[in-house]
Design an enzyme around this catalytic site. Structure first.
Site, PDB file in Angstrom:
ATOM      1  N   CYS A  76       0.841  -1.197   0.000  1.00  0.00           N
ATOM      2  CA  CYS A  76       0.000   0.000   0.000  1.00  0.00           C
ATOM      3  C   CYS A  76       0.881   1.254   0.000  1.00  0.00           C
ATOM      4  O   CYS A  76       1.755   1.402   0.864  1.00  0.00           O
ATOM      5  CB  CYS A  76      -0.862  -0.040   1.255  1.00  0.00           C
ATOM      6  N   GLU A 155     -12.683   0.034  -8.166  1.00  0.00           N
ATOM      7  CA  GLU A 155     -13.361  -1.056  -7.452  1.00  0.00           C
ATOM      8  C   GLU A 155     -14.752  -1.316  -8.024  1.00  0.00           C
ATOM      9  O   GLU A 155     -15.300  -2.414  -7.899  1.00  0.00           O
ATOM     10  CB  GLU A 155     -13.389  -0.767  -5.956  1.00  0.00           C
ATOM     11  N   CYS A 187      -0.445   4.858  -6.286  1.00  0.00           N
ATOM     12  CA  CYS A 187      -1.515   4.228  -5.511  1.00  0.00           C
ATOM     13  C   CYS A 187      -1.755   2.866  -6.149  1.00  0.00           C
ATOM     14  O   CYS A 187      -1.708   2.745  -7.390  1.00  0.00           O
ATOM     15  CB  CYS A 187      -2.779   5.089  -5.573  1.00  0.00           C
ATOM     16  N   HIS A 189      -4.199   1.103  -6.931  1.00  0.00           N
ATOM     17  CA  HIS A 189      -5.247   0.916  -7.938  1.00  0.00           C
ATOM     18  C   HIS A 189      -4.909   1.550  -9.288  1.00  0.00           C
ATOM     19  O   HIS A 189      -5.489   1.178 -10.298  1.00  0.00           O
ATOM     20  CB  HIS A 189      -6.557   1.538  -7.450  1.00  0.00           C
TER      21      HIS A 189
HETATM   22  N1  DGL Z   1      -3.937   0.944  -1.208  1.00  0.00           N
HETATM   23  C1  DGL Z   1      -4.069   2.374  -1.102  1.00  0.00           C
HETATM   24  C2  DGL Z   1      -2.796   3.047  -1.604  1.00  0.00           C
HETATM   25  O1  DGL Z   1      -2.038   2.497  -2.381  1.00  0.00           O
HETATM   26  C3  DGL Z   1      -5.277   2.884  -1.851  1.00  0.00           C
HETATM   27  C4  DGL Z   1      -6.598   2.521  -1.223  1.00  0.00           C
HETATM   28  C5  DGL Z   1      -6.802   3.163   0.132  1.00  0.00           C
HETATM   29  O2  DGL Z   1      -6.999   4.387   0.218  1.00  0.00           O
HETATM   30  O3  DGL Z   1      -6.745   2.438   1.099  1.00  0.00           O
HETATM   31  O4  DGL Z   1      -2.526   4.160  -1.233  1.00  0.00           O
END
Ligand code: DGL
Length: 279
Positions: A76, A155, A187, A189
């Site tokens: 993340c 999503e 990020c 996603h």
């Molecule tokens: N996994 C998070 C990131 O890469 C994105 C999703 C979230 O906000 O938890 O920052």
């Protein structure tokens, strides 16, 4: 005594997005087994405070330790930006995040010194991408832009939807105006939106995927530490891919499994639910 080379790698994220990182690790390190944890009960991390992200990440690392992992990848971006520095000295395992590898390659890639970073609000506010880019390229100009709507759009499965293109145009317009030649998809996603980002930014802007760079860094790290799986025990190659990796979540296991099946190159049959607050 167990041979640590055959132990799995712990990979965690706030939810499903980190599967883009897991997928890249599977691709580049096919002999390694992964224990993946997605914090689907507490997602999103991108709008939460640093104290909360540190507490969540610490619990997850404790959980992964119970699975005897030999290294941890913070998949993340938000947790990498807000919690990794605090966790590193607490954990006696190699632990890496996605921000540093992504920032490093962006700093090296840019020709005109103008780099854009798109990420969650918390990641942009942390300024970690800017800091690491400057460590490697002090003269670079870094333009950060939070794109909070991208995560729900991905999503929802609206990867190429006109609505997503419209939203992306709005977010990216100011970045385009700066003349950046490199854009970090900061990020988990966002690499899934690559074709929309490419369409808007044009061919001359290099899109940096930190997931790819992180898998490369993990490979070097495992080799340097002498703990890379040599594939000799056959855990990976002789076992069907599907049985090789383990997936855990803190909520909505079915929804996770469905999303996983759209991202990973094999079907995920089971996802186990755990109570993360116990760790
Ligand atoms: N996994 C998070 C990131 O890469 C994105 C999703 C979230 O906000 O938890 O920052």
């Amino acid at each position: 005594m167990k041979d640590i080379r055959y132990a799995p790698i712990g990979v965690f994220d706030s939810g499903v997005g980190g599967l883009t990182v897991a997928r890249e690790i599977m691709r580049q390190l096919p002999d390694e087994r992964i224990v993946y944890f997605g914090d689907t009960a507490r997602v999103p991390y991108g709008s939460k405070s640093q104290d909360t992200i540190i507490r969540f990440s610490r619990q997850i690392v404790h959980f992964l330790r119970t699975k005897d992992v030999k290294a941890v990848v913070v998949a993340c971006n938000t947790a990498s930006a807000l919690a990794l520095e605090t966790l590193q000295p607490e954990v006696d395992l190699p632990i890496i995040g996605v921000v540093t590898p992504g920032a490093k390659v962006a700093a090296e890639t840019t020709a005109n010194g103008k780099i854009g970073v798109i990420a969650t609000e918390s990641t942009i506010e942390s300024q970690l991408y800017t800091r690491v880019i400057h460590e490697h390229n002090p003269r670079a100009q870094v333009f950060g832009k939070a794109c909070p709507l991208f995560v729900p759009l991905v999503e929802e499965g609206w990867i190429k939807d006109p609505v997503t293109v419209e939203v992306a145009n709005r977010y990216l317009e100011p970045l385009l105006a700066t003349g950046i030649d490199t854009l970090v998809m900061g990020c988990t996603h966002y690499p899934l939106l690559r074709s929309v980002l490419r369409q808007i930014m044009g061919e001359r802007v290099t899109l940096v995927n930190p997931a790819y760079e992180t898998a490369r860094e993990l490979k070097s790290l495992l080799e340097a530490e002498g703990i890379a799986n040599d594939g000799c025990r056959g855990d990976a190659k002789d076992t069907a891919q599907v049985g090789m990796h383990r997936f855990y979540v803190s909520d909505a296991a079915n929804r996770f499994r469905q999303f996983a099946n759209t991202i990973l190159p094999f079907g995920v049959d089971t996802t186990q639910l755990i109570h993360i607050e116990d760790y």
